[in-house]
Design a protein around this motif. Structure first.
Motif, PDB file in Angstrom:
ATOM      1  N   PHE A 117       0.657  -1.260   0.068  1.00 55.00           N
ATOM      2  CA  PHE A 117       0.009   0.096   0.012  1.00 55.00           C
ATOM      3  C   PHE A 117       0.826   1.337   0.011  1.00 55.00           C
ATOM      4  N   ALA A 142       1.949   1.876  -3.227  1.00 55.97           N
ATOM      5  CA  ALA A 142       0.976   2.244  -4.266  1.00 55.97           C
ATOM      6  C   ALA A 142       0.531   3.762  -4.174  1.00 55.97           C
ATOM      7  N   ILE A 143       0.773   4.143  -3.064  1.00 60.67           N
ATOM      8  CA  ILE A 143       0.364   5.725  -2.911  1.00 60.67           C
ATOM      9  C   ILE A 143       1.720   6.620  -2.917  1.00 60.67           C
ATOM     10  N   LYS A 187      -3.923  -6.960  -3.963  1.00 61.60           N
ATOM     11  CA  LYS A 187      -4.540  -6.455  -2.826  1.00 61.60           C
ATOM     12  C   LYS A 187      -3.663  -5.841  -1.790  1.00 61.60           C
ATOM     13  N   THR A 188      -3.667  -4.631  -1.598  1.00 62.21           N
ATOM     14  CA  THR A 188      -2.758  -3.991  -0.329  1.00 62.21           C
ATOM     15  C   THR A 188      -3.643  -3.106   0.490  1.00 62.21           C
ATOM     16  N   ASN A 214      -8.735  -4.160   6.390  1.00 61.95           N
ATOM     17  CA  ASN A 214      -8.397  -3.805   4.909  1.00 61.95           C
ATOM     18  C   ASN A 214      -9.366  -3.158   4.305  1.00 61.95           C
ATOM     19  N   LEU A 215      -9.968  -2.258   4.975  1.00 59.56           N
ATOM     20  CA  LEU A 215     -11.175  -1.142   4.519  1.00 59.56           C
ATOM     21  C   LEU A 215     -10.353  -0.137   3.947  1.00 59.56           C
ATOM     22  N   ILE A 216      -9.141   0.093   4.046  1.00 56.17           N
ATOM     23  CA  ILE A 216      -8.458   1.191   3.500  1.00 56.17           C
ATOM     24  C   ILE A 216      -7.330   0.686   2.597  1.00 56.17           C
ATOM     25  N   GLY A 217      -7.151   0.847   1.243  1.00 55.53           N
ATOM     26  CA  GLY A 217      -6.283   0.408   0.391  1.00 55.53           C
ATOM     27  C   GLY A 217      -6.198   0.426  -0.913  1.00 55.53           C
ATOM     28  N   ALA A 218      -5.460  -0.361  -1.890  1.00 52.11           N
ATOM     29  CA  ALA A 218      -5.215   0.020  -3.166  1.00 52.11           C
ATOM     30  C   ALA A 218      -5.223  -1.416  -3.892  1.00 52.11           C
ATOM     31  N   PHE A 219      -5.396  -1.337  -5.131  1.00 55.70           N
ATOM     32  CA  PHE A 219      -5.043  -2.466  -5.856  1.00 55.70           C
ATOM     33  C   PHE A 219      -3.493  -2.110  -6.631  1.00 55.70           C
ATOM     34  N   ILE A 238      -8.730   5.324  -1.928  1.00 52.72           N
ATOM     35  CA  ILE A 238      -8.554   4.299  -0.978  1.00 52.72           C
ATOM     36  C   ILE A 238      -9.350   3.686  -0.263  1.00 52.72           C
ATOM     37  N   GLY A 250       0.009   9.944  -2.886  1.00 50.07           N
ATOM     38  CA  GLY A 250      -1.447   9.975  -3.847  1.00 50.07           C
ATOM     39  C   GLY A 250      -1.740   8.786  -4.434  1.00 50.07           C
TER      40      GLY A 250
END
Lengths: 383, 383
Positions: A125, A128-129, A154-155, A164-169, B129, B167
């Motif tokens: 994650f 990712a950001i 999934k991160t 895992n409600l906050i994350g990114a692919f 996110i 971001g």
């Protein structure tokens, strides 16, 4: 410069390719895969790498990884997070991302996750950001991470409202699943990871489930069966992810057992001393089959066969085996309702018509769930 | 239920379509575009929306937006963040994302950003996110946000190491740029936003630059020229974003003037009382043209013409006009070196061969930059 002291590979690693277009990547699997990955890592063309690990894993495997990265010509920095699910929060995410910036990790550089699912989810994650996406490499060191969390992109982190409600692919650029790194794992952790392996058989591969019934002991012992089980699992997961990268359809099958599992984890307040994720999945798989049987979808003997295999490995297989108790059927249903797979207020379950025949049912009545949970709970009370 | 009290539109909004495949979206532009957006919002098929705004903007425009969302059949919740750049941090991100979870915003629901660039960047990132991506709608209320930050999918927060370093790319589902919302903006903020408008002429549209020279006053006054300027800007930005969504090539042109601007913002410690982003961009555009002229790439009279237009509008156009001073040429170069557009240690600049003829130069020698800055700084010292 770190002295080169990596083990030579026993044989060439198995390569599972994940064909996701411009996000395609390979998974290297096998004993010695880490030492064998130098050229692959060098080919990624980065200048710098930052290892994200935890205080349990780094002392065991940090040097070997640093040696590989240095041999691949990379400048290497390292940061550790506290071991355990508690690190999947905003504070650690901020600390890791600031460390990546301080280490001047740029878009083409590598964030390298060395650890289990927690480290992989958090580091992935952060990658990712950071600068809206830098590349990352997964070096999973738990069986669970090798067969599940390190594949699929999934991160994320947890929120007070759920895991895992906050994350990114964010797909990795490479996954190195060195099965020798599992040799030092505690028995309990190996067993828990195995629940995710048997899941792939239950989803859509009856033959693999039967192979598991025959070979589970050898998977634990670390023979070539372990490599095979990891490779089959990664291949199965990759196939699903390629069909449905962002979990809008078929990918939900990977959640077989997980609606129950997540609810139980929530009920024990994510206390790994009581129930680790794989153990919750073990119970969840059995419950998913029993629920399917109760709904008349699946033969009762298939549900019993699943229970027998899971229980036979020393994994928990019923609500009665949740250490410290599971609360109540109503508490489990409440916990389910908070799961992120709830769509428009309805409950989604992965159910089965038999071993290897799972499917997504996105409109399950809460009443049916509660009736089943009450029955499963009643059995849990000692007579 | 909120009483319906929205202004009827003066005319149908202009629609700029951003054709990004499955991430395609429309930008509605014009006086009354907000009131005219009800059907579009209803067509998105969400059940709930959460407005993210700030304490300055919400009292002015919150009711009108709530009315539109309610008319579109949505359940509406609201959260505000403190006004200003300081809100683009992890703490506010966590607070907003937890509020979205508490409001049970699901993947198909809407996060609606009502505000300027800060609110749009923060709300968009929170949407990116949350559950690994929920939809969001931009309702930009500053000129800068209408012509720049609300189009293109860049979202994020700041880090100690620099602005926007954390971001995601996350395209909105809809942008509603109601130019009437700009009527109450302070003069200084309107002027600052204008710098990004004139930038589009400088990048690749000489005719639009000439239109700007002739019509700037009418853009400020709020006539149809304002709608035209916003529409041309959004169209120009959309065209670049479509070609290069993830800023790997041509999209970098949008950074014309921004290498200088970001360095100056860093030097004033992002103190908006001294220099807001658009003002820094105004200086940056002039410096980019003067630097191009000094390198022999661009006629000196084009650089002078850019300076004259910018200065004529009351925008700062030289280092001497940085309130409180700009430090030193070396300090500016240092600040540039920390910018995220640094690749492998080289400086990337957007330079120009003339008005409307910009290009990416990714290998500019630090010595040339320093020599130019020293000259520009020397002029800044009163004789």
């Amino acid at each position: 410069m770190i002295p080169v002291d990596v083990h030579s590979p026993a044989s060439s690693p198995t390569v599972v390719h994940v064909p996701l277009g411009e996000r395609a990547y390979d998974i290297l699997i096998g004993r010695g895969a880490l030492a064998a990955s130098t050229e692959r890592i060098a080919a990624l063309g980065a200048r710098s790498a930052m290892i994200v690990s935890d205080g349990h894993v780094l002392p065991r495997h940090g040097e070997a990884l640093e040696a590989v990265l240095a041999q691949a010509g990379l400048r290497v920095a390292t940061i550790t997070v506290p071991p355990g699910e508690g690190s999947k929060n905003y504070a650690e995410l901020e600390r890791v991302s600031n460390a990546l910036l301080d280490a001047k990790i740029e878009r083409r550089d590598l964030v390298v996750a060395l650890g289990g699912g927690v480290v992989g989810d958090l580091a992935g994650f952060a990658a990712a950001i950071l600068r809206r996406g830098v590349r990352f490499v997964q070096v999973p060191t738990s069986l669970l991470a090798q067969v599940d969390s390190s594949v699929g992109g999934k991160t994320g982190i947890n929120a007070p409202a759920g895991k895992n409600l906050i994350g990114a692919f964010h797909q990795p650029a490479l996954v190195v699943a060195d099965t020798a790194l599992l040799d030092t794992l505690p028995e309990r952790e190996l067993r828990a990871g195995y629940a995710e392996i048997v899941k792939y058989g239950l989803i859509d591969d009856r033959a693999f489930f039967e192979w598991c019934e025959a070979n589970a002991a050898r998977v634990f012992a670390g023979g070539p069966e372990r490599d095979h089980a990891v490779a089959v699992s990664c291949r199965a997961k990759a196939a699903v992810v390629v069909e449905d990268e962002r979990e809008e359809g078929r990918r939900q099958l990977l959640n077989l057992g997980h609606t129950f599992a997540h609810a139980l984890e929530r009920i024990v307040a994510y206390d790994g001393a009581r129930l680790v994720h794989g153990e919750a999945v073990a119970i969840g798989l059995v419950l998913a089959y029993r629920f399917s049987a109760q709904l008349g979808l699946c033969p009762g003997q298939d549900a019993e066969r699943v229970r027998r295999h899971v229980a036979g490995l020393g994994l928990p297989s019923s609500l009665a085996e949740v250490p410290g108790g599971f609360g109540s059927p109503e508490a489990i249903l409440d916990a389910m309702a908070q799961d992120k797979k709830v769509k428009a207020g309805r409950l989604t379950f992965i159910l089965a018509r038999g071993i290897g025949e799972s499917f997504v049912q996105d409109d399950v009545a809460a009443d049916d769930v509660l009736a089943f949970l009450r029955q499963a709970a009643a059995e849990a009370v000692p007579a």
